[in-house]
Design a protein around this motif. Structure first.
Motif, PDB file in Angstrom:
ATOM      1  N   LYS A   1      26.828  -1.077 -35.464  1.00 14.33           N
ATOM      2  CA  LYS A   1      27.250  -0.644 -36.796  1.00 14.33           C
ATOM      3  C   LYS A   1      26.296   0.410 -37.356  1.00 14.33           C
ATOM      4  N   ALA A   2      24.999   0.163 -37.199  1.00 18.45           N
ATOM      5  CA  ALA A   2      24.012   1.134 -37.698  1.00 18.45           C
ATOM      6  C   ALA A   2      24.110   2.456 -36.941  1.00 18.45           C
ATOM      7  N   MET A   3      24.375   2.383 -35.644  1.00 19.23           N
ATOM      8  CA  MET A   3      24.534   3.606 -34.846  1.00 19.23           C
ATOM      9  C   MET A   3      25.733   4.423 -35.311  1.00 19.23           C
TER      10      MET A   3
ATOM     11  N   PRO B   1      22.073  11.362 -37.939  1.00 19.46           N
ATOM     12  CA  PRO B   1      21.252  12.026 -36.922  1.00 19.46           C
ATOM     13  C   PRO B   1      21.735  11.765 -35.506  1.00 19.46           C
ATOM     14  N   LEU B   2      22.246  10.564 -35.261  1.00 14.04           N
ATOM     15  CA  LEU B   2      22.778  10.253 -33.938  1.00 14.04           C
ATOM     16  C   LEU B   2      24.064  11.032 -33.671  1.00 14.04           C
ATOM     17  N   TRP B   3      24.937  11.099 -34.659  1.00 11.55           N
ATOM     18  CA  TRP B   3      26.170  11.875 -34.507  1.00 11.55           C
ATOM     19  C   TRP B   3      25.871  13.356 -34.328  1.00 11.55           C
TER      20      TRP B   3
ATOM     21  N   ALA C   1      15.302   7.317 -31.363  1.00 12.52           N
ATOM     22  CA  ALA C   1      15.641   5.965 -30.893  1.00 12.52           C
ATOM     23  C   ALA C   1      15.199   5.768 -29.448  1.00 12.52           C
ATOM     24  N   PRO C   2      13.886   5.695 -29.184  1.00 12.71           N
ATOM     25  CA  PRO C   2      13.429   5.549 -27.798  1.00 12.71           C
ATOM     26  C   PRO C   2      13.921   4.267 -27.135  1.00 12.71           C
ATOM     27  N   SER C   3      14.115   3.212 -27.909  1.00 16.53           N
ATOM     28  CA  SER C   3      14.575   1.944 -27.335  1.00 16.53           C
ATOM     29  C   SER C   3      15.979   2.042 -26.765  1.00 16.53           C
TER      30      SER C   3
ATOM     31  N   VAL D   1      21.842  20.299 -40.275  1.00 18.41           N
ATOM     32  CA  VAL D   1      21.836  19.617 -41.568  1.00 18.41           C
ATOM     33  C   VAL D   1      21.347  18.173 -41.432  1.00 18.41           C
ATOM     34  N   PHE D   2      21.768  17.480 -40.360  1.00 14.10           N
ATOM     35  CA  PHE D   2      21.540  16.034 -40.289  1.00 14.10           C
ATOM     36  C   PHE D   2      20.540  15.585 -39.216  1.00 14.10           C
ATOM     37  N   ALA D   3      20.083  16.457 -38.343  1.00 10.50           N
ATOM     38  CA  ALA D   3      19.167  16.036 -37.282  1.00 10.50           C
ATOM     39  C   ALA D   3      17.824  15.597 -37.862  1.00 10.50           C
ATOM     40  N   LYS D   4      17.221  14.607 -37.232  1.00 13.14           N
ATOM     41  CA  LYS D   4      15.915  14.091 -37.641  1.00 13.14           C
ATOM     42  C   LYS D   4      14.977  14.064 -36.436  1.00 13.14           C
ATOM     43  N   GLY D   5      13.680  13.907 -36.731  1.00 10.02           N
ATOM     44  CA  GLY D   5      12.701  13.887 -35.663  1.00 10.02           C
ATOM     45  C   GLY D   5      11.869  12.628 -35.602  1.00 10.02           C
TER      46      GLY D   5
END
Length: 413
Positions: free
Chosen positions: A192-194, A199-201, A337-339, A395-399
């Motif tokens: 659900k969180a994914m 950022p994932l999308w 999300a390295p895991s 716009v939405f990517a994170k690091g």
């Protein structure tokens, strides 16, 4: 809350400075982590070489006087499956082996093997076929594959802390640089969180654009040259068996793509280590270069190209600059999300493959319905998709690691 955030940020900066000091004392290129990247690099070269040489040696096979023993469709399919298995497995390796400030060069070094493989095959297969016969192409690359497999089983360990031959200093550097290293116990997927994670999308959508463009350019470049310039590049491409200069011409895009990928990895890590850009900005920069550069060169192709050589130059640049994405969205999942890095890459690759199939089908449909204006429609559609996807990404990517990707228990410090 603000005070707590400031303290956390200061702790992260202090931790990063300590890692940088330790990194100066740890061997760089003469280290096990770089040795691992080199082995993977050559593995990818051999995998792609085995895949590409099957198509190229087909010319020599059918020219034999006796009935050739042609590989069947299942053999080709197994080669493709092998590439998919190896590329997917590689993503999990760097979760535990790639320090954050070296992710760009390590991953780009391994991924660039996928474009170096076709380059080598296009240069040497013709000579091997002429001097030793076409079966030797498969024997030679097969032997290299066996040697690399043996090296892999001897040198690779799942976790650097368990490696018996690594220096304690290098082990400490790798493990200390990954403060939120995952434990061996797997957590359930936060589906659900994914699904709610923009950022994932952003990563998935940009991967879709990458594979759409790559599939379109690789598949329809010969058709474009044939219909626009009336030159059968497929004959030139297969003619490498009898004219080595044709092999060099066909392999230029792979060589330049290889150079772009390696340079991107070095530059990305340089920008991070010198704190010129943040992780998010570095990923956005190279994703933008990898997705928008082909659009620019395709527009040049449509409106500025006037000869065979200018067409080849723009097509080569459009194909090769996609490799800048190796240090963009291709490793961004390792940042956030390295895991779940392997899972995210598998999903991204699946959606991207769907995009590749759709791009080929749509291009074929447009060519059949409107041959006169087909290329403008095909390339403008590609450009529109690329611009839209990279805008969403920027716009939405994170690091940084997302909350849903952080382990609440069994975290190894």
């Amino acid at each position: 809350m603000q005070v707590h955030g400031d303290q956390t940020h200061k702790q992260e900066e202090k931790h990063q400075m300590e890692n940088q000091c330790l990194a100066k004392k740890v061997p760089g290129f003469c280290s096990f982590r770089y040795g691992l990247a080199v082995v993977l690099h050559f593995c990818n070269i051999v995998i792609m070489a085995q895949r590409v040489c099957l198509n190229l040696t087909m010319v020599a096979m059918v020219n034999r006087t006796e009935p050739p023993h042609l590989p069947n469709g299942s053999a080709v399919e197994r080669l493709d499956d092998g590439k998919g298995i190896v590329s997917t497995g590689q993503h999990e390796i760097w979760v535990k082996w790639a320090p954050p400030l070296e992710r760009g060069r390590l991953t780009s070094m391994t991924l660039s093997g996928f474009v170096m493989g076709p380059f080598i095959v296009l240069l040497v297969s013709g000579f091997i076929c002429d001097l030793l016969g076409w079966p030797m192409v498969f024997y030679i690359f097969g032997i290299f594959g066996c040697i690399l497999s043996l090296c892999w089983f001897l040198l690779f360990y799942d976790d650097p802390k368990d490696h018996p031959y690594m220096s304690s200093r290098e082990k400490a550097y790798i493990t200390s640089s990954l403060p939120q290293q995952v434990s061996s116990r797997r957590q359930s997927l936060p589906i659900k969180a994914m699904l709610k994670s923009l950022p994932l999308w952003a990563i998935i959508i940009n991967t879709f654009a990458f594979i759409w463009s790559n599939s379109l350019l690789v598949t329809y470049t010969p058709t474009f040259i044939n219909t626009v310039l009336h030159v059968n590049i497929r004959e030139v491409h297969s003619g490498f068996l009898f004219a080595p200069q044709n092999g060099l011409l066909s392999s230029l895009s792979y060589l330049l793509a290889y150079i772009c990928g390696i340079v991107a990895g070095q530059l990305a890590d340089f920008l991070l280590s010198r704190k010129i850009f943040s992780v998010a900005n570095v990923r956005k920069l190279f994703s933008t270069l990898g997705i928008l550069s082909p659009v620019i060169f395709i527009m040049c192709l449509l409106y500025l190209s006037s000869s065979f050589y200018s067409t080849i130059i723009f097509l080569t640049l459009a194909n090769s600059t996609l490799s800048f994405s190796f240090c963009g969205q291709h490793i961004n999942a390792l940042d956030i999300a390295p895991s779940y890095y392997g899972f995210i890459k598998a999903v991204s690759a699946l959606i991207g493959m769907i995009g590749g199939l759709i791009s080929s089908a749509v291009a074929g449909l447009i060519l059949n319905q409107d041959p006169e204006n087909a290329w403008h429609k095909i390339f403008f559609l590609m450009s529109g998709i690329n611009v839209t996807c990279i805008t969403f990404y920027n716009v939405f990517a994170k690091g940084e690691i997302q909350d849903w990707a952080k382990e609440t228990k069994n975290t190894r410090l």
